[in-house]
Enzyme design. Sequence first.
Site, PDB file in Angstrom:
ATOM      1  N   ARG A 120     -16.483  23.236  -3.122  1.00 21.99           N
ATOM      2  CA  ARG A 120     -15.328  22.545  -2.517  1.00 21.99           C
ATOM      3  C   ARG A 120     -14.392  21.922  -3.549  1.00 21.99           C
ATOM      4  NH1 ARG A 120     -19.067  20.316   0.977  1.00 21.99           N
ATOM      5  NH2 ARG A 120     -19.319  21.515   2.908  1.00 21.99           N
ATOM      6  N   LYS A 142      -0.508  25.880  -5.965  1.00 21.41           N
ATOM      7  CA  LYS A 142      -0.737  26.983  -5.027  1.00 21.41           C
ATOM      8  C   LYS A 142      -1.695  27.984  -5.671  1.00 21.41           C
ATOM      9  CE  LYS A 142       3.630  28.142  -3.779  1.00 21.41           C
ATOM     10  NZ  LYS A 142       4.478  29.069  -3.023  1.00 21.41           N
ATOM     11  N   GLU A 184      13.024  33.324 -12.911  1.00 22.86           N
ATOM     12  CA  GLU A 184      12.674  32.035 -12.294  1.00 22.86           C
ATOM     13  C   GLU A 184      13.422  30.885 -12.997  1.00 22.86           C
ATOM     14  OE1 GLU A 184      10.884  32.207  -9.606  1.00 22.86           O
ATOM     15  OE2 GLU A 184       9.691  34.050  -9.831  1.00 22.86           O
ATOM     16  N   LYS A 226      10.684  22.192 -12.024  1.00 25.25           N
ATOM     17  CA  LYS A 226       9.636  22.553 -11.056  1.00 25.25           C
ATOM     18  C   LYS A 226       8.805  21.324 -10.712  1.00 25.25           C
ATOM     19  CE  LYS A 226       6.412  25.013  -8.812  1.00 25.25           C
ATOM     20  NZ  LYS A 226       5.696  26.257  -8.674  1.00 25.25           N
ATOM     21  N   GLU A 236       4.890  21.807   0.261  1.00 23.42           N
ATOM     22  CA  GLU A 236       5.856  22.805   0.694  1.00 23.42           C
ATOM     23  C   GLU A 236       6.324  22.615   2.126  1.00 23.42           C
ATOM     24  OE1 GLU A 236       4.499  26.874   0.152  1.00 23.42           O
ATOM     25  OE2 GLU A 236       5.864  26.950  -1.527  1.00 23.42           O
ATOM     26  N   ARG A 240      10.492  21.858  -1.078  1.00 20.12           N
ATOM     27  CA  ARG A 240       9.937  22.880  -1.951  1.00 20.12           C
ATOM     28  C   ARG A 240      10.433  24.279  -1.585  1.00 20.12           C
ATOM     29  NH1 ARG A 240       3.702  22.717  -4.100  1.00 20.12           N
ATOM     30  NH2 ARG A 240       3.793  24.668  -5.243  1.00 20.12           N
ATOM     31  N   ASN A 244      12.359  28.922  -3.180  1.00 22.55           N
ATOM     32  CA  ASN A 244      12.384  30.256  -2.593  1.00 22.55           C
ATOM     33  C   ASN A 244      13.710  30.957  -2.760  1.00 22.55           C
ATOM     34  OD1 ASN A 244       9.930  30.831  -1.745  1.00 22.55           O
ATOM     35  ND2 ASN A 244      10.370  30.656   0.423  1.00 22.55           N
ATOM     36  N   HIS A 247      14.071  34.628  -3.263  1.00 18.42           N
ATOM     37  CA  HIS A 247      12.764  35.187  -2.922  1.00 18.42           C
ATOM     38  C   HIS A 247      12.685  35.740  -1.507  1.00 18.42           C
ATOM     39  CE1 HIS A 247      11.554  33.355  -6.650  1.00 18.42           C
ATOM     40  NE2 HIS A 247      10.314  33.794  -6.528  1.00 18.42           N
ATOM     41  N   HIS A 251      11.353  39.044  -2.242  1.00 20.12           N
ATOM     42  CA  HIS A 251      10.005  39.417  -1.788  1.00 20.12           C
ATOM     43  C   HIS A 251      10.054  40.632  -0.874  1.00 20.12           C
ATOM     44  CE1 HIS A 251       7.793  35.322  -2.360  1.00 20.12           C
ATOM     45  NE2 HIS A 251       7.452  36.180  -3.299  1.00 20.12           N
ATOM     46  N   HIS A 264       7.990  41.358 -10.319  1.00 22.08           N
ATOM     47  CA  HIS A 264       8.382  40.265  -9.433  1.00 22.08           C
ATOM     48  C   HIS A 264       9.735  39.683  -9.867  1.00 22.08           C
ATOM     49  CE1 HIS A 264       8.176  36.748  -6.891  1.00 22.08           C
ATOM     50  NE2 HIS A 264       8.317  35.972  -7.946  1.00 22.08           N
TER      51      HIS A 264
HETATM   52  N1  NAD Z   1       0.837  29.996  -7.574  1.00 26.49           N
HETATM   53  C1  NAD Z   1       2.154  30.055  -7.651  1.00 26.49           C
HETATM   54  O1  NAD Z   1       2.857  29.076  -7.395  1.00 26.49           O
HETATM   55  C2  NAD Z   1       2.792  31.341  -8.064  1.00 26.49           C
HETATM   56  C3  NAD Z   1       4.162  31.370  -8.309  1.00 26.49           C
HETATM   57  C4  NAD Z   1       4.739  32.561  -8.727  1.00 26.49           C
HETATM   58  C5  NAD Z   1       3.951  33.683  -8.894  1.00 26.49           C
HETATM   59  N2  NAD Z   1       2.618  33.635  -8.647  1.00 26.49           N
HETATM   60  C6  NAD Z   1       1.766  34.818  -8.837  1.00 26.49           C
HETATM   61  O2  NAD Z   1       1.781  35.170 -10.209  1.00 26.49           O
HETATM   62  C7  NAD Z   1       1.482  36.566 -10.338  1.00 26.49           C
HETATM   63  C8  NAD Z   1       2.402  37.175 -11.358  1.00 26.49           C
HETATM   64  O3  NAD Z   1       2.209  36.518 -12.584  1.00 26.49           O
HETATM   65  P1  NAD Z   1       2.754  37.087 -13.980  1.00 26.49           P
HETATM   66  O4  NAD Z   1       4.158  37.509 -13.817  1.00 26.49           O
HETATM   67  O5  NAD Z   1       2.426  36.089 -14.980  1.00 26.49           O
HETATM   68  O6  NAD Z   1       1.978  38.454 -14.184  1.00 26.49           O
HETATM   69  P2  NAD Z   1       0.410  38.759 -14.410  1.00 26.49           P
HETATM   70  O7  NAD Z   1      -0.399  37.556 -14.281  1.00 26.49           O
HETATM   71  O8  NAD Z   1       0.129  39.918 -13.523  1.00 26.49           O
HETATM   72  O9  NAD Z   1       0.370  39.235 -15.928  1.00 26.49           O
HETATM   73  C9  NAD Z   1       1.081  40.367 -16.309  1.00 26.49           C
HETATM   74  C10 NAD Z   1       0.489  41.048 -17.531  1.00 26.49           C
HETATM   75  O10 NAD Z   1       0.833  40.325 -18.703  1.00 26.49           O
HETATM   76  C11 NAD Z   1      -0.273  40.272 -19.607  1.00 26.49           C
HETATM   77  N3  NAD Z   1      -0.096  39.068 -20.408  1.00 26.49           N
HETATM   78  C12 NAD Z   1      -0.155  37.797 -19.982  1.00 26.49           C
HETATM   79  N4  NAD Z   1       0.154  36.948 -20.985  1.00 26.49           N
HETATM   80  C13 NAD Z   1       0.399  37.707 -22.066  1.00 26.49           C
HETATM   81  C14 NAD Z   1       0.804  37.391 -23.397  1.00 26.49           C
HETATM   82  N5  NAD Z   1       1.038  36.151 -23.784  1.00 26.49           N
HETATM   83  N6  NAD Z   1       0.969  38.422 -24.260  1.00 26.49           N
HETATM   84  C15 NAD Z   1       0.788  39.696 -23.855  1.00 26.49           C
HETATM   85  N7  NAD Z   1       0.436  40.050 -22.607  1.00 26.49           N
HETATM   86  C16 NAD Z   1       0.245  39.056 -21.724  1.00 26.49           C
HETATM   87  C17 NAD Z   1      -1.461  40.257 -18.708  1.00 26.49           C
HETATM   88  O11 NAD Z   1      -2.590  40.773 -19.354  1.00 26.49           O
HETATM   89  C18 NAD Z   1      -1.030  41.149 -17.536  1.00 26.49           C
HETATM   90  O12 NAD Z   1      -1.366  42.473 -17.774  1.00 26.49           O
HETATM   91  C19 NAD Z   1       1.593  37.150  -8.957  1.00 26.49           C
HETATM   92  O13 NAD Z   1       0.307  37.417  -8.469  1.00 26.49           O
HETATM   93  C20 NAD Z   1       2.244  36.053  -8.141  1.00 26.49           C
HETATM   94  O14 NAD Z   1       1.844  36.073  -6.784  1.00 26.49           O
HETATM   95  C21 NAD Z   1       2.037  32.475  -8.247  1.00 26.49           C
HETATM   96 ZN    ZN Z   2       8.871  33.950  -8.012  1.00 21.01          ZN
END
Ligand code: NAD
Ligand code: ZN
Length: 361
Positions: A120, A142, A184, A226, A236, A240, A244, A247, A251, A264
């Site tokens: 938990r 999130k 972003e 942020k 949210e 918040r 979006n 998005h 999205h 993305h």
């Molecule tokens: N929780 C939230 O508030 C929130 C907000 C926006 C997005 N997200 C989520 O984030 C995800 C996307 O994240 P992302 O864009 O970071 O992509 P990702 O986490 O998929 O990473 C993309 C690639 O980059 C590589 N990588 C990461 N750091 C690196 C570095 N410093 N050097 C070289 N390679 C590196 C990783 O190995 C991976 O293959 C989605 O799943 C999305 O839903 C969450």
């Molecule tokens: Zn985004």
Amino acid sequence: VNISVTLGARSYTIVVERGALGSVGTRLRALGVGSRAALFTDPEIFRLYGASVIESLTHAGFAVATVELPGGEAAKTLAVAADGWNACLAAGLDRSSTVLALGGGAVGDLAGFVSATYMRGTNFVQLPTTVLAQVDASSGGKTAVDHPKAKNLIGAFHQPRLVIVDTATTDTLPAREYRSGLAEVVKHGIVLEAAYFDDVEASSDALVARDAATVDRVIAGSCRLKASVVERDERESELRMVLNYGHTIGHAIEAATGFRQLTHGEAVALGISAEAALAVRLGLASAATRERQERLLARLGLPTRMAAIDPALVLDAMARDKKSRDGRVPFVLAPEIGRFTVVDGVAADDVRAALAAISGR
Ligand SMILES: NC(=O)c1ccc[n+]([C@@H]2O[C@H](COP(=O)([O-])OP(=O)(O)OC[C@H]3O[C@@H](n4cnc5c(N)ncnc54)[C@H](O)[C@@H]3O)[C@@H](O)[C@H]2O)c1
Ligand SMILES: [Zn+2]
């Protein structure tokens, strides 16, 4: 720079600093948590940064288990989360222990979900290594895994105890990944702060060239914006929603194109372009405001036009948006740079026109 996120008992600090990964151990120690920890990461990031993080943690007296996840979105499944729970159990983690996420948003979302649910809730630390994760995903609490039918459908709010943004990690990002995160950054400027948008605009060449001082300043600015939103609306409810921007259509474009062609950030850039056009069409914003947004996105190497897409697919994806209330998605729009407004009940025809406005090339 240290940015505080003030949320009562759940308050925490976002440290933005080149080389900060080397101080994870001492900073975590200072929080008074238990001595066991699990470091969630993917093989590529582990190869690049794993050793220095583990060294810092063990040096500070932590026993660290490493949990390797599949790279990218493939990490965000219940099966991977179950592997994570098993790894936490095998390493003897208890509620005083800490789960750390070293990587992009995917690692952060999965590790955060495991941290939220294992016993938990354990302590959680974000060590974001992509621009997107640094300025957006790592703060706010999130966490999620994907459902076969929709991204991020299964999740929990679980705030980190600490976020360490080592801006030097952006040096190793592939160009496309780096640029995507900047979408972003642009979003934060458009809807939250004109002065920040001005700075990003004036620094766009240095940002593209990854000039260290510029990257550090811009990322810290975006983290600050942020954080200010999260502080005012942790769960949210209203404010918040501002995050979006770009998005709602972005999205939907991502979903309609099967999450393959576009990153993305690219989808968000197209979403911003479409929503900027929508604001003009609805008489809320001037053509100049729209053009300024598109010009900055383009300067940062992000797309603002796409091959014509079937609007029915996009409208369909929009109807399934998590933000929809009774089937209608509220739109966040920018009447001018640095301001936002929420518009309910946008007509399908106006969305079709906005999509037409970004089709071409
Ligand atoms: N929780 C939230 O508030 C929130 C907000 C926006 C997005 N997200 C989520 O984030 C995800 C996307 O994240 P992302 O864009 O970071 O992509 P990702 O986490 O998929 O990473 C993309 C690639 O980059 C590589 N990588 C990461 N750091 C690196 C570095 N410093 N050097 C070289 N390679 C590196 C990783 O190995 C991976 O293959 C989605 O799943 C999305 O839903 C969450
Ligand atoms: Zn985004």
